[in-house]
Design an enzyme around this catalytic site. Structure first.
Site, PDB file in Angstrom:
ATOM      1  N   GLY A 150       0.826  -1.193   0.000  1.00 31.40           N
ATOM      2  CA  GLY A 150       0.000   0.000   0.000  1.00 31.40           C
ATOM      3  C   GLY A 150       0.864   1.248   0.000  1.00 31.40           C
ATOM      4  O   GLY A 150       2.063   1.201   0.302  1.00 31.40           O
ATOM      5  N   CYS A 151       0.246   2.377  -0.315  1.00 36.15           N
ATOM      6  CA  CYS A 151       1.001   3.630  -0.407  1.00 36.15           C
ATOM      7  C   CYS A 151       1.495   4.096   0.962  1.00 36.15           C
ATOM      8  O   CYS A 151       2.683   4.431   1.121  1.00 36.15           O
ATOM      9  CB  CYS A 151       0.156   4.709  -1.077  1.00 36.15           C
ATOM     10  SG  CYS A 151      -1.511   4.886  -0.402  1.00 36.15           S
ATOM     11  N   TYR A 152       0.613   4.106   1.964  1.00 30.78           N
ATOM     12  CA  TYR A 152       1.041   4.520   3.303  1.00 30.78           C
ATOM     13  C   TYR A 152       2.122   3.595   3.871  1.00 30.78           C
ATOM     14  O   TYR A 152       3.126   4.080   4.411  1.00 30.78           O
ATOM     15  CB  TYR A 152      -0.155   4.560   4.257  1.00 30.78           C
ATOM     16  CG  TYR A 152      -1.143   5.671   4.022  1.00 30.78           C
ATOM     17  CD1 TYR A 152      -0.758   7.013   4.079  1.00 30.78           C
ATOM     18  CD2 TYR A 152      -2.484   5.394   3.775  1.00 30.78           C
ATOM     19  CE1 TYR A 152      -1.683   8.037   3.885  1.00 30.78           C
ATOM     20  CE2 TYR A 152      -3.415   6.408   3.577  1.00 30.78           C
ATOM     21  CZ  TYR A 152      -3.005   7.727   3.633  1.00 30.78           C
ATOM     22  OH  TYR A 152      -3.929   8.735   3.442  1.00 30.78           O
ATOM     23  N   ALA A 155       5.616   4.405   2.205  1.00 33.06           N
ATOM     24  CA  ALA A 155       6.259   5.617   2.719  1.00 33.06           C
ATOM     25  C   ALA A 155       6.738   5.427   4.153  1.00 33.06           C
ATOM     26  O   ALA A 155       7.823   5.901   4.527  1.00 33.06           O
ATOM     27  CB  ALA A 155       5.288   6.793   2.632  1.00 33.06           C
TER      28      ALA A 155
END
EC number: 1.2.1.38
Length: 340
Positions: A150-152, A155
Site C-alpha cells: 500500500g502507499c502509506y 512511505a
C-alpha cells in the site's frame, strides 16, 4: 539478447492502471497485450484515454478477459476481485503483481477485521512475497506472486527500515501521513467532490485503518518482534503525492549516517538534509527521506515523500516485475518529476 515479455493489465482504467500504462509504454522489455476493464469493455484506448492516442495501444480494445497469450499480469483491482483471480492466474503459470491488499498480510484473521471478508487461502498468503524491493529484493526475484505494498506502508516502512535492519531498540511507532485525493481511487465519492474537497483536508479511519496491520506485519517479519503502530491518515486537496512523518524513540545513534549507509546503493531512495516535498517525486518511483533526531523531546522524526501512484503503487509494481524477470531494476522507471 532482447527479451520481450507480454503483459495483461486488469483494471486498466483506474488511476493505478493508467499510471502503470504510462510506465509500460516506455518499457524496453514489456509489451502490453491485454487491457481488462469491465467499465469500458468494447471501447478502444484512444476513446477512453485520449492521451495515449499516439502510442501502440491506441487501437487496443478493452476486454472482459484476456484473448492474447501473456506471461505477466498486473492486477489493479478491488481486494475481493484479486482474491478470486490470483489462484486462477497462478494455476495458468502466470507471474502476478497484485496491487490490491488481498495477499499482503500473512495472517488471515486480519482480513476479517480490517478488510471485511474471510480469507481462506492461507497457502497463497504464505506464497506471496511482499513487494518492497528495498527490503525483500531477493525474495521478489524468486517469486511468481508479488503483493504490491500500500502507499502509506511504502512511505512509512522505508522511513523506519534502517532501524529495523540494524535491530536497534524501538518502543512504538507513531505515524501521521498525508495523501493526495487520487489515493481514494477514480470512482466518484461525495467527500472528494471538488466543492467539498478544495480548501479542505481531514483525517479518516483514525480508529482502524487497513494499512496498520500491513505495517505491523512487515515490522514483525523484519524486526523479529511485535511493534505497535499508531497511524493517522489525512487527505489533502492535491491530486497526488504523500508525506509520511514518523515519530519513534530508540537508542542514541547517528541517524543520518545510518540512513545513508542503508540506502547508499538504492536507486530510488534518496536520503536528504531537509524535509522533502511532494513536488520532488511527482510522477516518479522515488522516495526522499529526511531523518532527524530531536534532542529536546528525545524523538526521532523521519519524514518521507513519495508519489502515492508512483512508488506508492504502479511504478513500484513495475520495479517488482523487473526483479521477477531478472531485468534492470530501473527499466521503464526513468521518469523525472514534473515541476512545478
Amino acid at each position: 539478447m532482447e527479451q520481450t515479455l507480454r503483459v495483461s493489465v486488469f483494471g486498466a482504467t483506474g488511476y493505478t492502471g493508467i499510471e502503470l500504462l504510462r510506465s509500460l509504454l516506455t518499457h524496453p522489455h514489456f509489451e502490453v497485450k491485454n487491457l481488462i476493464s469491465q467499465s469500458y469493455k468494447g471501447k478502444k484506448v484512444r476513446e477512453v484515454l485520449p492521451f495515449f492516442s499516439n502510442t501502440y495501444i491506441s487501437e487496443i480494445e478493452f476486454l472482459e478477459e484476456p484473448v492474447e497469450d501473456y506471461e505477466l499480469a498486473f492486477l489493479c483491482l478491488p481486494h475481493e476481485v484479486s482474491y478470486e483471480i490470483v489462484p486462477k492466474l497462478l494455476s495458468q503459470g502466470k507471474k502476478v503483481v497484485d496491487l490490491s491488499g488481498a495477499y499482503r498480510i500473512k495472517s488471515p484473521k486480519a482480513y476479517e477485521e480490517f478488510y471485511g471478508f474471510k480469507h481462506e487461502r492461507e497457502d497463497i498468503l504464505q506464497r506471496a512475497v511482499y513487494g518492497l524491493p528495498e527490503v525483500f529484493r531477493e525474495e521478489i526475484k524468486n517469486s511468481d506472486l508479488v503483493a504490491n505494498p500500500g502507499c502509506y506502508p511504502t512511505a512509512t516502512l522505508l522511513a523506519i527500515y534502517p532501524f529495523l535492519k540494524e535491530r536497534v531498540g524501538i518502543e512504538s511507532v507513531i505515524v501521521h501521513a498525508l495523501s493526495g485525493v487520487s489515493g481514494a481511487g477514480r470512482k466518484p465519492k461525495q467527500q472528494f467532490h471538488f466543492p467539498e474537497m478544495t480548501e479542505n483536508f481531514f483525517n479518516y479511519a483514525v480508529e482502524k485503518h487497513r494499512h496498520t496491520p500491513e505495517m505491523e506485519d512487515v515490522i514483525r517479519r523484519v524486526y523479529g518482534r511485535e511493534v505497535k503502530v499508531r497511524f493517522t491518515p489525512t487527505v489533502v486537496p492535491t491530486s497526488r503525492g504523500m508525506i509520511s512523518t514518523v515519530y519513534l524513540k530508540s537508542e542514541k545513534l547517528n541517524v543520518k549516517e545510518l540512513f545513508k549507509e542503508v540506502y547508499e546503493d538504492e536507486i530510488f531512495v534518496k536520503v536528504v538534509d531537509e524535509p522533502p516535498q511532494t513536488k520532488w517525486v511527482l510522477g516518479t518511483n522515488y522516495c526522499f527521506i529526511y531523518p532527524h533526531y530531536d534532542e529536546r523531546t528525545g524523538y526521532y522524526v523521519i519524514i518521507s515523500a513519495i508519489d502515492n501512484l508512483g512508488k506508492g503503487a504502479s511504478l513500484q509494481a513495475v520495479q517488482n516485475a523487473n526483479l521477477m524477470f531478472g531485468l534492470a531494476e530501473d527499466d521503464g522507471l526513468l521518469q523525472l518529476p514534473v515541476f512545478p
